[in-house]
Scaffold this motif. Sequence first.
Motif: not given
Length: 719
Positions: A231-234, A247-249, A262-263
Motif C-alpha cells: 500500500v503506497g501513497g498517491a 510505504v507499507d509492504l 514508514g515514509t
Amino acid sequence: MCRIPPPGTLRGPENGDPFLTAQPGTPRSPLRRPLPILAGLSALALLLLVVLWNWDWFVPMIERRASAALHRPVTIAHLHVRPGWTTTITLDDPHIGQPEGFTAEKEDFASAKSLTVSVKPWPYLVGRGLTLPLVALDTPRGDIVALQDGRNNYTFTADGKPAPDNGSPTSLPHIDELRITDGDIRVALARLRSDFRLALHTTPPAEGKLGTIVAEAKGRYAAQPITGHFVGGALLTLADAQNPYPVDLHVANGPTTVTLRGTVNDPIHFAGAQLNLTLTGPDMSLLYPLIGIPIPQTPHYSIAGKLDYTEAKIRFTGFEGRLGSSDLGGDLTVDPHQKVPFVEAALHSHLVDLADLAGFVGGEPGHAKTENPSDTKILPDQRINVPKLNAVNAHIAYHGDHIENKRLPLDNIDVEATVQDGAIDVRKLNFAVGTGTLASVATLTPAANDDFSTRFKLDVSRVPVTRLMKGLGSLEGQGTIGGHVTLSATGHSVADLVAHGTGGITIVLDQGGHLSAILPDLLGLQLGNALLSALGLPPRTPLQCFIADMPLKDGILSTHSFLIQTGDTRTTGDGTVNFRNNTLDYAITTRAIHFTVASFPGAVHISGPLRSPIILPGAEIAGRVAATGALAAVFPPAAIIPTIQFGVGKGSACEQAVAQAYAHPAAGIAPGTTTGPHPSPAARAGRARATRATTAAERKAAAEVRAAWAKKQQKTGHE
C-alpha cells in the motif's frame, strides 16, 4: 480634351463608366454577390466539419508513429479528444503487442479497456513542464518478460536489449492523480527464476486524505512461492518534496518474510527515508535474491532495524535481533553505484554460539544437523560460491563479547575481512582464550576451475592449558601453549583445501602444569595407578611438557614429534592422518618413567574413519594380557609378572623434542615468543639473538635426535 462617346452608346457603371452611378432603386451588380456567398459556405463547411468531425481519422497516424517508436505493433480502437485549457484524451481498447522474439507469448505486452490522459497544454508551451492532472487506466493488462539470454520485452529498442545509458536525466511529467481500476500484470524473469502476477488498483481521495495505490503479488520468485501486499501513497506525492511518501509492504518469499513500513522523502530525488525493516527466515543465504548481497548459510534469524538511503548509499542501521541462539546487531551500508556494489558491515554480538557461525567457514550452521552415515568428512565441505562473491565487494568487521561453546573454552571473537573482485582477505580472525590468543589470517584468491589459492596461518599465543582443556576437566596449573599452524593449498572448500594442502602444526607447552593423573595412566592401561587416581591418590601429576610437531603434505598429516610427559609417564604418538580419504593410522604409547606394577604398557592403535575410528591394543599389550592369563591359570601369584614396568627413565626427551621443534618446525615457523609469560623487551631481544645464533651443528644434532627418536619408537612402540 474631353472625349465624347459615339452617338447611341450607352454609358453607365455596368459599361465600365466610372463617372456614372446607379440611380436609386437600381439592382446591385452580380459581381459583388460572391463574397457573402463564400463566407456563408465557409461557415456552413465549418459547421459541417464540427458536426461530422471524427478523431479516429488520426488513429492510423498515431498507430504508425507509436509502432515505430516502440518497435512493436500498436493498435487503438477509437480516439476521443475534448479540447480546452485542460485537454482530455481517451484511447479506447489500446493494445501494444509483443516485440520480435516474444510473439509466442499468450498475452499482449500491454492493453486496457481505455486510457484517459488529461493534459494542461499551456504550462508545457511556456516551458513549465508537462502536467497531467489525471492518468486513468481501466482494466490494464501487462506481460513483462526477460529471457535467460538478457533480452526482454520492456526495453524499447530494436534488438530487445537494454539501451546504453547516455547519462542524461529523464524528465518525468507531473501527475496529479493516477487512477487504476482492476489492473493485472504478469512478471516473468528467467534469470531470477520468477513468474508472478501483480493485481493493482487505486483508492480515491476521501475526507481530505489522498488516495493510495494497492498491489497484491502472487506466484514464484527465485523458484520459491511469493505473496506480497503493498500500500503506497498517491502518485502525486512522489514528486512532492514537502509530503513524505507512505510505504507499507509485506512480502513472503518461501520461508522468508520481509516487512517494510514508514515514509520516503521525495523519492524522485532520493532525499531519504524513515523506514522500519524486519527480516525473518530460516537461513540468511535465502535473502540473496531479495537484497542482492550474498550471505553464507545461517540458522533461523529475526532482525529489525532502520532503513534509509541517499543518492549515494543505502543504510540499514541500528538493527538488532537473533541468529540461532546468538544475538546480532550492527550497521550495514551499501553503495550500489560502483561497478560492483560495495558493502560495509559493522556487526556485534553480546553472546555468540560458534555453531551459529559455522556457515561462514563452509559448515552447516546450528546444532541440529542431520548426520549422513555415508559422509566421512569431518571438515566443512560446502563449496565457496565464486559467482556470488563476484557480485559484491565488502568490508566486514565483527566482534562477539562472549562465546558460548561447550567444546572449546573461547572467550570472545574478533573478525575483520574484505571481499574484493572475488578474493577473500581475512585480515583478522582472533579468539581470546584466558590471557592467550588464537589469532589467524588467511587469503583466498580465485584460481582456475572456481577454486581458490589459499594461504592460512594460525598463531597460538600463550594459551593457558587450564582454559584450553576446561571442557575436559583434566588439566590444572599455569602451563601455557604456543605455536603455529600453517596451510597452503588450492581448492574449493575447507575440506578440499586441507585434502590438497601443505603446511604443518608446531605446538609447544611451556611453563609446565598439572595433568589429571588418570589421563596418562589410562592411556598406558596402568590399571593399578588408574584405580588409585580414580580414588584421588595421587590427585594430580605434573605436566612437564607437550610437543606436537606434525607436517602436512598433500593432505596427509604425519608426525615429527608427539610427546606428553608428566612426572610419572611419557606418552608418544606416531602415524598419519589422511585428509584425502578422512582416515587415520596412528599409535599412542604411554610408558611409566619409574618402576610400576599392574601395568600393561605398549602401543594403542587408532585406525579407520576419522568419524568412527577403531581403537585396538597393540601386540605388546595383547601379549602381556595373554601371558597374565596363562600364568594366572598355572600359578596365580605369577600373573603379576607381565604387568611390571621398570620405567624408561626421565632422560631428556622434552628438551630434545623442543629443540627439534625450534630447529625444524613442521609449521615452518618456530614457536618463538608464543609460549610462556609475556617477555620483557630485553628478553625478546635475547630470544631473537638466540634464535639467530642457531648453528649448523645444532641443526645436525637435532636431526640426530630425531633419527634416534624414530628408531626408539620403532623398537618400543610399534608391534
